[in-house]
Motif scaffolding. Structure first.
Motif: not given
Length: 530
Positions: A275-294, A328-331, A338-340
């Motif tokens: 959970t994020f207060k700021e949009l930029d932080a939420a998008l940055e997190f989503a961008h970083k975890v995308k490379s882990l191929r969830p 952001v929910l990541v599965s 390893s991903c976690v």
């Protein structure tokens, strides 16, 4: 019962009805539209479909056109499951798994089998079709609508699992797709049949428009309007018609059987909620975890979760008590440990007040409740309905922030609550504001929202029909915005397959804006959209 209905009941093994109660039940899908058919047919075999198509094509040739719409479970949100005064062919009785080859992981099914029914049957052999769509979607419906589901970022969507399709053409002929070599294409083209006609004319069409098709293939548009899969038909000296049926919404033929390639069942997914207060932080997190191929990365405006909490959901243990923000929910379903661990390392890069919840056996039920929050949000409106007018659109990651700024302006201008949700992994998002369908100005307000929303999507380099085809509703915009050369190409494809224009003629390119906007519902549907 009318004369045509009686004749059709003599013609097929299944049933055809024209009773008011059944026509009423099939006059709506999950869209905002209501259009009553004249007949509803329940074929029990491929041969039944062939006979129905042959009959209606013959009377259309005598200048008595009756539209034919194939329908699975009626979950389309763009109005493509409806027939304007014609025939609806329901595939709900064509729901069998016909054969399975566990060694090759191939399964042959009838088009009316649902995703839940198929995966339940496949699980016995340790297999699955990892599509993240609605469990009640039929396989035929998934092909016809080709929704970009939440898992498509990793698994590629329904297109990645279909080997062949059997399609009943407009005149009742049965077409079984396969990738043909040059010699076989030439042989097919000599046949005196609609199938032969199609191979001959499509080959010529591709040759005549080679430059346009080549240009289209180099510039993927993230747009399912028209028949953009035409760029996938040719490979070297081979041709396969199957890609055309993805996203065609029943306008080129009625899918009767499908052969799919299954994959081994994966481990139980493990989830992370941040959970994020700021949009930029939420998008940055989503961008970083995308490379882990969830398996999926779902993005929610916190207002959606807050409303779900107000409906009774106990979500205090999952999200922070913020007035606004983003979740952001990541599965993960592969290399979970390893991903976690990598997500835990990413967590250290964010402020301590950012809340992260990692799934454990103890909090699993709470996270299940969180995943159900969207359903609670969509179905919580009491005197109104969150109608699907602006859903499943494509929005590039780089422009999410700009889109949300435009959205705030639109929210104030139209006096609507516009909370964005969708999939960061696939860049497909939706908006579902409340509308009072009994308001005398509902049609005007909804049409204004559609066009204004489409404008800011386009302004941010998005595509209105990016996650699902245009149907009747999105076509109000897409038909106007489509490039002339592409529209001419797609119109020719439609003519080649359906000379008498009986297959869902009011959908996609044939949609009429005035007709669509005057057929909005004035009453709400049962709130079962999950």
């Amino acid at each position: 019962m009318g004369k045509i209905t009686k004749y059709l009941n003599q013609l097929i093994v299944g049933n055809v009805f024209d009773t008011p109660e059944i026509l009423e039940a099939y006059s709506t899908d999950r869209s905002v539209l209501k259009i009553k058919p004249k007949f509803v047919a329940f074929p029990e075999s491929t041969e039944d479909i062939r006979k129905l198509m042959r009959f209606f094509n013959q009377i259309a040739a005598k200048e008595i056109p009756v539209s034919v719409t194939a329908r699975g479970t009626g979950l389309d949100e763009g109005g493509a499951d409806l027939s304007s005064g014609g025939l609806v062919i329901s595939t709900e009785k064509l729901n069998r798994m016909l054969e399975i080859d566990p060694r090759e992981r191939l399964v042959r099914v009838q088009a009316g089998i649902t995703l839940r029914e198929l995966n339940t049957a496949l699980s016995v052999s340790g297999l699955t079709i990892p599509i993240g769509g609605h469990n009640n979607d039929t396989i035929g419906g998934l092909i016809s609508n080709t929704p970009v589901d939440d898992s498509a970022g990793k698994y590629g969507g329904i297109e990645s699992f279909v080997e062949r399709v059997e399609v009943i053409l407009a005149n009742g002929e049965c077409l079984q797709t396969s990738r043909l070599k040059k010699y076989n294409i030439a042989k097919k083209a000599t046949e005196k049949s609609l199938e032969g006609d199609i191979y001959r004319k499509i080959s010529k069409l591709l040759k005549t428009n080679a430059e346009l098709v080549s240009e289209m293939s180099k510039n993927p548009t993230h747009d399912y309007s028209g028949y953009p899969a035409i760029v996938k038909l040719q490979y070297k000296d081979t041709l396969d018609l199957m890609p055309l049926f993805f996203g065609a919404q029943g306008t080129l033929g009625v899918i009767s059987e499908v052969i799919l390639k299954a994959v081994p069942l994966s481990k139980r997914p493990s989830r992370v909620v941040a959970t994020f207060k700021e949009l930029d932080a939420a998008l940055e997190f989503a961008h970083k975890v995308k490379s882990l191929r969830p398996r999926k990365i779902n993005f929610y405006d916190l207002k959606i979760i807050q409303e779900a909490r107000e409906s009774g959901k106990n979500l205090d243990g999952v999200i922070r008590k913020l007035e606004d923000g983003f979740v952001v929910l990541v599965s993960f379903d592969g290399r979970i440990n390893s991903c976690v661990k990598k997500v835990a390392n990413i967590q250290k890069e964010f402020p301590r007040n950012t809340k992260f919840i990692f799934e454990t056996p103890e909090n699993r039920l709470i996270l299940n409740e969180f995943e159900n929050a969207l359903a609670a949000y969509l179905n919580s409106a009491k005197s109104s309905e969150r109608v699907p007018i602006l859903t499943d659109f494509y929005l590039p990651a780089r422009n999410v922030s700009g889109f949300l700024k435009d959205l705030k302006v639109l929210e104030q201008k139209l006096d609507l609550d516009l909370a964005l949700f969708g999939s960061y992994a696939t860049s497909i998002y939706s908006l579902r504001p409340k509308f009072n369908l009994e308001d005398k100005d509902f049609n005007k307000k909804a049409a204004t929202f559609l066009r204004a929303g489409a404008y800011i999507i386009d302004r941010q380099d998005g595509k209105l029909a990016g996650g699902t085809p245009e149907g009747r509703l999105k076509a109000v915009v897409t038909n106007t915005n489509m490039k002339d050369a592409e529209q001419i190409l797609y119109s020719e494809v439609k003519r080649i397959f359906d000379q008498n224009n009986i297959l869902n003629p009011d959908v996609k390119l044939g949609a009429n804006s005035k007709f669509t906007l005057t057929h909005f519902r004035s009453t709400s549907l049962p709130k079962i959209m999950l």
